[in-house]
Write an enzyme that holds these catalytic residues in place. Structure first.
Site, mmCIF file in Angstrom:
data_model
loop_
_atom_site.group_PDB
_atom_site.id
_atom_site.type_symbol
_atom_site.label_atom_id
_atom_site.label_comp_id
_atom_site.label_asym_id
_atom_site.label_seq_id
_atom_site.Cartn_x
_atom_site.Cartn_y
_atom_site.Cartn_z
ATOM 1 N N GLU A 189 29.619 50.036 46.073
ATOM 2 C CA GLU A 189 30.624 49.384 45.227
ATOM 3 C C GLU A 189 29.900 48.740 44.056
ATOM 4 O O GLU A 189 28.957 47.968 44.233
ATOM 5 C CB GLU A 189 31.393 48.338 46.055
ATOM 6 C CG GLU A 189 32.480 47.659 45.255
ATOM 7 C CD GLU A 189 33.609 47.109 46.115
ATOM 8 O OE1 GLU A 189 33.732 47.503 47.291
ATOM 9 O OE2 GLU A 189 34.381 46.286 45.589
ATOM 10 N N ASN A 232 32.906 43.615 51.000
ATOM 11 C CA ASN A 232 34.143 44.212 51.518
ATOM 12 C C ASN A 232 33.689 44.998 52.745
ATOM 13 O O ASN A 232 33.340 46.164 52.663
ATOM 14 C CB ASN A 232 34.795 45.102 50.467
ATOM 15 C CG ASN A 232 35.221 44.277 49.257
ATOM 16 O OD1 ASN A 232 35.728 43.166 49.408
ATOM 17 N ND2 ASN A 232 34.984 44.789 48.072
ATOM 18 N N LYS A 309 32.892 37.444 53.066
ATOM 19 C CA LYS A 309 33.963 37.349 52.068
ATOM 20 C C LYS A 309 35.253 37.305 52.863
ATOM 21 O O LYS A 309 35.594 38.267 53.555
ATOM 22 C CB LYS A 309 33.934 38.575 51.164
ATOM 23 C CG LYS A 309 35.130 38.719 50.232
ATOM 24 C CD LYS A 309 34.957 39.921 49.308
ATOM 25 C CE LYS A 309 36.154 40.127 48.402
ATOM 26 N NZ LYS A 309 35.948 41.252 47.462
ATOM 27 N N GLU A 313 40.840 39.034 47.854
ATOM 28 C CA GLU A 313 41.094 40.438 47.522
ATOM 29 C C GLU A 313 41.451 41.264 48.757
ATOM 30 O O GLU A 313 40.938 42.359 48.969
ATOM 31 C CB GLU A 313 39.884 41.050 46.810
ATOM 32 C CG GLU A 313 39.538 40.332 45.521
ATOM 33 C CD GLU A 313 38.451 41.017 44.700
ATOM 34 O OE1 GLU A 313 38.622 41.104 43.492
ATOM 35 O OE2 GLU A 313 37.436 41.449 45.271
ATOM 36 N N ARG A 346 31.356 32.951 51.166
ATOM 37 C CA ARG A 346 31.607 33.055 49.725
ATOM 38 C C ARG A 346 32.811 32.231 49.263
ATOM 39 O O ARG A 346 33.839 32.170 49.939
ATOM 40 C CB ARG A 346 31.827 34.523 49.329
ATOM 41 C CG ARG A 346 30.599 35.359 49.550
ATOM 42 C CD ARG A 346 30.882 36.796 49.207
ATOM 43 N NE ARG A 346 30.648 37.124 47.820
ATOM 44 C CZ ARG A 346 31.460 37.869 47.079
ATOM 45 N NH1 ARG A 346 32.611 38.286 47.547
ATOM 46 N NH2 ARG A 346 31.137 38.180 45.851
ATOM 47 N N ARG A 358 43.561 31.605 37.662
ATOM 48 C CA ARG A 358 42.648 32.044 38.710
ATOM 49 C C ARG A 358 41.339 31.256 38.679
ATOM 50 O O ARG A 358 40.684 31.084 39.704
ATOM 51 C CB ARG A 358 42.377 33.532 38.565
ATOM 52 C CG ARG A 358 41.657 34.094 39.760
ATOM 53 C CD ARG A 358 41.604 35.591 39.669
ATOM 54 N NE ARG A 358 40.239 36.042 39.770
ATOM 55 C CZ ARG A 358 39.853 37.267 39.497
ATOM 56 N NH1 ARG A 358 40.730 38.160 39.065
ATOM 57 N NH2 ARG A 358 38.603 37.623 39.631
ATOM 58 N N ASP A 387 34.722 35.807 37.329
ATOM 59 C CA ASP A 387 34.172 36.944 38.070
ATOM 60 C C ASP A 387 33.102 37.670 37.273
ATOM 61 O O ASP A 387 33.378 38.743 36.721
ATOM 62 C CB ASP A 387 35.331 37.897 38.416
ATOM 63 C CG ASP A 387 34.931 38.955 39.417
ATOM 64 O OD1 ASP A 387 33.758 38.956 39.828
ATOM 65 O OD2 ASP A 387 35.791 39.767 39.782
ATOM 66 N N GLU A 409 25.409 32.741 43.308
ATOM 67 C CA GLU A 409 25.545 34.202 43.365
ATOM 68 C C GLU A 409 25.581 34.747 41.940
ATOM 69 O O GLU A 409 26.520 34.498 41.186
ATOM 70 C CB GLU A 409 26.825 34.607 44.116
ATOM 71 C CG GLU A 409 27.029 36.116 44.157
ATOM 72 C CD GLU A 409 28.228 36.564 45.013
ATOM 73 O OE1 GLU A 409 28.606 35.850 45.957
ATOM 74 O OE2 GLU A 409 28.790 37.629 44.720
ATOM 75 N N GLU A 415 28.253 45.355 36.424
ATOM 76 C CA GLU A 415 29.649 45.790 36.513
ATOM 77 C C GLU A 415 30.420 45.541 35.215
ATOM 78 O O GLU A 415 31.151 46.403 34.747
ATOM 79 C CB GLU A 415 30.330 45.065 37.672
ATOM 80 C CG GLU A 415 31.812 45.363 37.761
ATOM 81 C CD GLU A 415 32.500 44.632 38.917
ATOM 82 O OE1 GLU A 415 31.838 43.898 39.675
ATOM 83 O OE2 GLU A 415 33.729 44.817 39.052
ATOM 84 N N TRP A 565 45.384 40.243 37.357
ATOM 85 C CA TRP A 565 44.550 41.443 37.326
ATOM 86 C C TRP A 565 44.724 42.183 35.999
ATOM 87 O O TRP A 565 44.288 43.314 35.863
ATOM 88 C CB TRP A 565 44.903 42.377 38.497
ATOM 89 C CG TRP A 565 44.287 41.931 39.782
ATOM 90 C CD1 TRP A 565 43.656 40.747 40.005
ATOM 91 C CD2 TRP A 565 44.234 42.646 41.024
ATOM 92 N NE1 TRP A 565 43.217 40.675 41.309
ATOM 93 C CE2 TRP A 565 43.562 41.827 41.962
ATOM 94 C CE3 TRP A 565 44.699 43.892 41.444
ATOM 95 C CZ2 TRP A 565 43.332 42.210 43.281
ATOM 96 C CZ3 TRP A 565 44.469 44.276 42.769
ATOM 97 C CH2 TRP A 565 43.791 43.438 43.673
HETATM 98 C C1 BDP Z 1 34.514 41.905 41.715
HETATM 99 C C2 BDP Z 1 34.286 43.368 41.963
HETATM 100 C C3 BDP Z 1 34.687 43.771 43.351
HETATM 101 C C4 BDP Z 1 34.019 42.857 44.365
HETATM 102 C C5 BDP Z 1 34.341 41.420 44.028
HETATM 103 C C6 BDP Z 1 33.603 40.433 44.928
HETATM 104 O O1 BDP Z 1 35.039 44.109 41.015
HETATM 105 O O2 BDP Z 1 34.309 45.106 43.545
HETATM 106 O O3 BDP Z 1 34.412 43.168 45.650
HETATM 107 O O4 BDP Z 1 33.930 41.138 42.719
HETATM 108 O O5 BDP Z 1 32.684 39.811 44.448
HETATM 109 O O6 BDP Z 1 33.895 41.570 40.518
HETATM 110 O O7 BDP Z 1 33.977 40.267 46.081
#
Ligand code: BDP
Length: 722
Positions: A189, A232, A309, A313, A346, A358, A387, A409, A415, A565
């Protein structure tokens, strides 16, 4: 076909010419650990003389790898094998060890100097005895010796004077870990460098040399932990077959001081344990995790612990059962505590309800829990509240939870920063966060002091980086991605290092010591992050990337099932202006910061311009510091971004001949891709925002190549890393 015998002959001649030296493909595999012959003749002579022989007593796995690294490194750098002895026999010697592994070091009486260095630090010291000269790599522990060995090699690689050393070093942060977002099917990912390094199918039997080289690279920069799996999480990794595979990796990494950790899927007791619930307060759930933890520690006695986590999400977590994050974290903390394990929980959370902002959610959920976590829990907080954006102000949680150790972190994988094709040296970005002043205990309460535990007196400290490493030969996709892995490790060890110093080390080790190369490439790296911010999200804009894969611009993204989003949620452009009002008149997220910071960010005049649109909705004709209107400034910033990439191209083009052609061409091609991407960002964003501003792009700037509709139609398929 006919060419083959000739090619073979050529290869034989070539190998013959290089004698015993190995012929390496210059594909970047060797990272910063190249150990090529020192080119400066006088330095080479001095190094050969100083090193003399290598003296290393003791035979622990860690000392063995230290010896091997020193032997390989020195043989390469000095162009001759180095003799190894148990006790000094020559006039000069390089002596490595601890007071318990080496009688020689024990008898030197340096215990006082070693004591403050703890269990990972080391001392590099030149000392004279009976007319003989010794260079010591001394530490309290074997891993300290290994870290010191890498430092010593670095001095030679970067051509420093080693004739009279007296330096010591110890890490400022205890847990310095990579977070791999690697799935069990080997996809990664947000990975842009191929597939996952972990070859689960062939584990536990086959130990790929890559694992060893990965561990070497990490140890060389002081990284001491690796979370193998995606946040995840997949519960399967906690099943017996996978635990054996994880144990094999742990065995391979152990000599290098690299502990393994796993992500724990909160619903694992249901998914692989056959229970009906994963409620952390249910005794049967606690018993299941206890047995699981005992099982893991039986296979991996030094297992690091879990990263979790939860309730974010769509991931399961304690809130599914009406419990809070601390109750979830503590349940896991209790089962690893008897084994010395930790839980990294986290704070990147947002639930199913749409918040008014957010940016406020993590603070709102975690601050009230301060003081309720077990001693072996670290709360892992992203550098900023949204993020991993190209630029974010520091996360307001830093400083706000004095009774809880907060772990930083960072994202190393890019990304939101051009992914695998962009050169963005991230040390300046990391340092911008670390150097930010939270004012939690008055002026000087920097984020770095929160993270290293000095502000609130925490012993348990940590820093994590989401890895950018994969199966690509050069590990990171972009040759310069290696610099981000490198600088993460160096800053995790010592956040006081400057971005410049780290870049310089890396360039010298990775490419060449030639000043004509080092100076311009360093400048190029130092400016690169700002350049990317300029052509993507200048002046505090954020989260305007394309949908889902986040590659390329998508400021027009709207009407998704959650407002937060979409891009329009974050930039809020309208006819009047642009930006997210996070002051009192808006979401009031500024109130989460300590008063002096809140005051500064709230004020349109005082807020640093780089965060302007993060905190304010600003009129198109508002005059910014340059004297331009906001709209014009946006146009110039976007254009500067493109120009910045073109400058990088010019700089790099001049480097031809200074480095091997293979890596030269690789970087050149990638910079050309980046230039295209920068134009794409600039043109798409300006055309889109122009539909609101209704103002012209200043005359002297290059005009977009296509229409807005053209950019909105672009839809790259199968972008990696999803
Ligand atoms: C976001 C990413 C996603 C991650 C999430 C995370 O797009 O893929 O799972 O962070 O940190 O930026 O949990």
């Amino acid at each position: 076909m006919k060419q083959r015998p000739l090619l073979l002959l050529l290869l034989i001649v070539l190998l013959g010419c290089t004698g015993t030296q190995q012929v390496w493909a210059e594909d970047g595999y060797r990272l910063w650990q190249r150990y090529d012959l020192v080119q400066d003749a006088s330095k080479l002579a001095a190094y050969r003389q100083t090193v003399g022989e290598l003296v290393l007593e003791g035979d622990s796995p860690t000392l063995s790898v230290a010896q091997k690294e020193l032997q390989t490194g020195l043989a390469g750098l000095l162009g001759q094998p180095v003799a190894v002895a148990q006790q000094p026999t020559q006039q000069r010697a390089l002596v490595a060890g601890t007071p318990s592994s080496s009688t020689f070091i024990k008898n030197l009486g340096i215990a006082d100097r070693l004591k403050p260095l703890g269990d990972e630090g080391y001392l590099l010291l030149t000392t004279k005895q009976n007319g003989r000269s010794y260079t010591l790599i001394a530490a309290n522990t074997d891993i300290g010796v290994l870290y010191g060995s890498f430092h010593f090699l670095r001095l030679l690689q970067t051509q420093q004077d080693i004739s009279s050393l007296s330096l010591s070093s110890a890490p400022k942060t205890r847990n310095r870990v990579l977070n791999h977002w690697d799935n069990l099917d080997r996809t990664v990912e947000r990975g842009y460098a191929g597939f996952s390094l972990w070859d689960w199918h062939r584990l536990p039997d086959y130990i790929d040399q890559r694992y060893i080289d990965y561990a070497r690279a990490n140890a060389s920069i002081g990284i001491n932990g690796t979370v193998l799996t995606n946040v995840n999480a997949n519960a399967l990794v906690l099943t017996p077959a996978y635990i054996q595979k994880v144990a094999a990796l742990a065995d391979a990494f152990r000599p290098y001081g690299l502990k393994v950790y796993l992500t724990a899927r909160f619903s694992a007791p249901i998914e692989i344990g056959g229970l009906k619930t994963a409620d952390p307060l249910e005794p049967q759930v606690q018993a299941w995790w206890k047995a699981k933890s005992d099982e893991i520690y039986k296979a991996i006695p030094d297992f690091g612990g879990f990263l979790v986590k939860a309730n974010s999400e769509g991931q399961p977590g304690p809130q599914n059962y009406g419990r809070n994050h601390a109750e979830g974290a503590n349940m896991l903390a209790d089962v690893v505590a008897p084994h010395g394990g930790i839980v990294m929980w986290r704070a990147f959370v947002y639930d199913d309800k749409e918040p008014d902002d957010r940016a406020k959610q993590a603070y709102n959920e975690f601050k009230p829990l301060d003081g309720t976590f077990r001693d072996n829990v670290l709360v892992q907080v992203k550098n900023g509240a949204i993020d991993f954006q190209p630029r974010e102000p520091f996360h307001p949680l830093f400083g706000a939870m004095p009774k809880t150790p907060l772990m930083m972190e960072f994202q190393i994988t890019q990304e939101y920063l051009g992914q695998g094709t962009s050169l963005a040296y991230l040390s300046p970005m990391y340092k911008e966060t670390l150097d930010s002043d939270t004012h939690a205990k008055g002026k000087g309460s920097t984020v770095a002091k929160v993270v290293d535990g000095t502000l609130h007196k925490h012993q348990l400290t940590g820093i994590a980086g989401v890895a950018n490493i994969g199966t690509d030969r050069n590990w990171t996709g972009h040759q310069f991605g290696q610099a981000n892995w490198y600088n993460f490790g160096r800053l995790a060890w010592n956040h006081d290092l400057s971005s410049e110093a780290i870049a310089e080390e890396w360039i010298r080790m990775t490419f060449t010591n030639k000043q004509e190369f080092v100076a311009p490439v360093k400048q190029m790296m130092l400016a690169s992050h700002e350049t990317v911010v300029n052509y993507m999200t200048p002046l505090g804009l954020h989260h305007i990337m394309a949908w889902d894969h986040h590659y390329g611009p998508g400021p027009w993204i709207k009407d998704k099932h959650r407002a937060d989003w979409t891009s329009v949620y974050y930039h809020k452009a309208d006819e009047k202006g642009i930006g997210f009002d996070r002051t009192k008149t808006g979401s009031n997220a500024v109130a989460q910061y300590f008063p002096p910071v809140a005051k500064q960010f709230s004020s349109l005049k005082q807020v640093p311009e780089k965060y302007l649109l993060w905190f304010h909705h600003v009129g198109w004709d508002y005059k910014v510091k340059s004297g331009r209107t906001l709209w014009d400034e946006l146009c110039y910033r976007y254009s500067d971004g493109v120009k910045g990439v073109q400058q990088m191209q010019q700089t790099w083009d001049k480097m031809q001949g200074q480095v091997d052609e293979e890596r030269f061409q690789h970087v050149k091609t990638f910079l050309a891709m980046q230039e295209k991407e920068a134009r794409w960002w600039r043109d798409a964003c300006l055309l889109y925002f122009q539909t609101f501003s209704k103002r012209p792009i200043p005359q002297d700037l290059e005009k977009p190549a296509h229409t807005l509709e053209h950019y909105m139609r672009l839809d790259p398929k199968f972008v990696p890393g999803i």
